[in-house]
Design an enzyme around this catalytic site. Sequence first.
Site, PDB file in Angstrom:
ATOM      1  N   HIS A 192      51.178  90.530 -66.451  1.00 18.66           N
ATOM      2  CA  HIS A 192      50.019  89.985 -65.747  1.00 18.66           C
ATOM      3  C   HIS A 192      48.874  90.999 -65.810  1.00 18.66           C
ATOM      4  O   HIS A 192      49.067  92.133 -66.258  1.00 18.66           O
ATOM      5  CB  HIS A 192      50.362  89.665 -64.283  1.00 18.66           C
ATOM      6  CG  HIS A 192      50.930  90.828 -63.534  1.00 18.66           C
ATOM      7  ND1 HIS A 192      52.247  90.896 -63.153  1.00 18.66           N
ATOM      8  CD2 HIS A 192      50.368  91.977 -63.132  1.00 18.66           C
ATOM      9  CE1 HIS A 192      52.459  92.041 -62.526  1.00 18.66           C
ATOM     10  NE2 HIS A 192      51.345  92.719 -62.513  1.00 18.66           N
TER      11      HIS A 192
HETATM   12  C1  T46 Z   1      52.084  95.698 -61.431  1.00 18.72           C
HETATM   13  C2  T46 Z   1      53.426  96.127 -61.908  1.00 18.72           C
HETATM   14  C3  T46 Z   1      53.406  97.486 -62.507  1.00 18.72           C
HETATM   15  C4  T46 Z   1      55.280  92.458 -52.585  1.00 18.72           C
HETATM   16  O1  T46 Z   1      55.677  91.760 -51.629  1.00 18.72           O
HETATM   17  N1  T46 Z   1      54.448  93.518 -52.355  1.00 18.72           N
HETATM   18  C5  T46 Z   1      53.992  94.303 -53.350  1.00 18.72           C
HETATM   19  O2  T46 Z   1      53.225  95.257 -53.088  1.00 18.72           O
HETATM   20  C6  T46 Z   1      54.400  94.013 -54.687  1.00 18.72           C
HETATM   21  C7  T46 Z   1      53.891  94.866 -55.833  1.00 18.72           C
HETATM   22  C8  T46 Z   1      55.227  92.949 -54.911  1.00 18.72           C
HETATM   23  N2  T46 Z   1      55.660  92.192 -53.870  1.00 18.72           N
HETATM   24  C9  T46 Z   1      56.603  91.098 -54.131  1.00 18.72           C
HETATM   25  C10 T46 Z   1      56.050  89.934 -54.948  1.00 18.72           C
HETATM   26  C11 T46 Z   1      57.270  89.438 -55.681  1.00 18.72           C
HETATM   27  O3  T46 Z   1      57.955  88.522 -54.862  1.00 18.72           O
HETATM   28  O4  T46 Z   1      57.688  91.625 -54.907  1.00 18.72           O
HETATM   29  C12 T46 Z   1      58.149  90.671 -55.850  1.00 18.72           C
HETATM   30  C13 T46 Z   1      58.121  91.253 -57.260  1.00 18.72           C
HETATM   31  O5  T46 Z   1      56.754  91.481 -57.624  1.00 18.72           O
HETATM   32  P1  T46 Z   1      56.243  91.328 -59.145  1.00 18.72           P
HETATM   33  O6  T46 Z   1      56.947  90.228 -59.813  1.00 18.72           O
HETATM   34  O7  T46 Z   1      54.751  91.255 -59.095  1.00 18.72           O
HETATM   35  O8  T46 Z   1      56.722  92.736 -59.753  1.00 18.72           O
HETATM   36  P2  T46 Z   1      56.341  93.364 -61.153  1.00 18.72           P
HETATM   37  O9  T46 Z   1      57.167  94.576 -61.299  1.00 18.72           O
HETATM   38  O10 T46 Z   1      56.388  92.365 -62.245  1.00 18.72           O
HETATM   39  O11 T46 Z   1      54.813  93.805 -61.001  1.00 18.72           O
HETATM   40  C14 T46 Z   1      54.509  94.884 -60.139  1.00 18.72           C
HETATM   41  C15 T46 Z   1      53.172  94.634 -59.435  1.00 18.72           C
HETATM   42  O12 T46 Z   1      53.209  93.369 -58.797  1.00 18.72           O
HETATM   43  C16 T46 Z   1      51.998  94.670 -60.369  1.00 18.72           C
HETATM   44  O13 T46 Z   1      50.823  94.826 -59.607  1.00 18.72           O
HETATM   45  O14 T46 Z   1      51.076  96.054 -62.006  1.00 18.72           O
HETATM   46  O15 T46 Z   1      54.423  96.091 -60.873  1.00 18.72           O
END
Ligand code: T46
Length: 140
Positions: A53
């Site tokens: 993303h």
């Molecule tokens: C990025 C990469 C490097 C939260 O509740 N709070 C938070 O601060 C974050 C980051 C995520 N979440 C929840 C949202 C989803 O339900 O945690 C779950 C996994 O998040 P996500 O699928 O967005 O995780 P990544 O590792 O794909 O992405 C994250 C960050 O979201 C993003 O900003 O740049 O790490």
Amino acid sequence: MLKTSSAYIINFEAIMDPRGDLTSIEYGSTLPFIVKRAYYIYNVPAGATRGSHAHKNLRQLIIAMSGSFTVNLDVGDAQNSFFLNNPRKGLFVNTMVWREIVDFSQGAVCLVLASENYDPDDYIRSHELFLNQRKSINSI
Ligand code: T46
């Protein structure tokens, strides 16, 4: 190759003494934004991809606190990959940069310092939509 305004490596100093090493990251001297949020990614199974993303307003610093992984970045007309394996180096990622994090080593810990609070509306999760929005930025 990405322009450095999109992403660049920041080298941190290590204060070393016989008890071990200490690295501090401070707004102004090493960090170009005030940290509103920190999170870390760990226990990543082999072959998993994180990210996929871009962010509209969020800027981040990504650090391999332990182990290693690769951050693939894309701004539409340029791509770059950064292999992170050193807690004395951080990857600054600006707004509107598509990122994927891959090839986590076993036990890797990815620390992210973020300029904004968590906001699901800040995410662009469609690569096609991202490329369209980037086109207008790249043509300026
Ligand atoms: C990025 C990469 C490097 C939260 O509740 N709070 C938070 O601060 C974050 C980051 C995520 N979440 C929840 C949202 C989803 O339900 O945690 C779950 C996994 O998040 P996500 O699928 O967005 O995780 P990544 O590792 O794909 O992405 C994250 C960050 O979201 C993003 O900003 O740049 O790490």
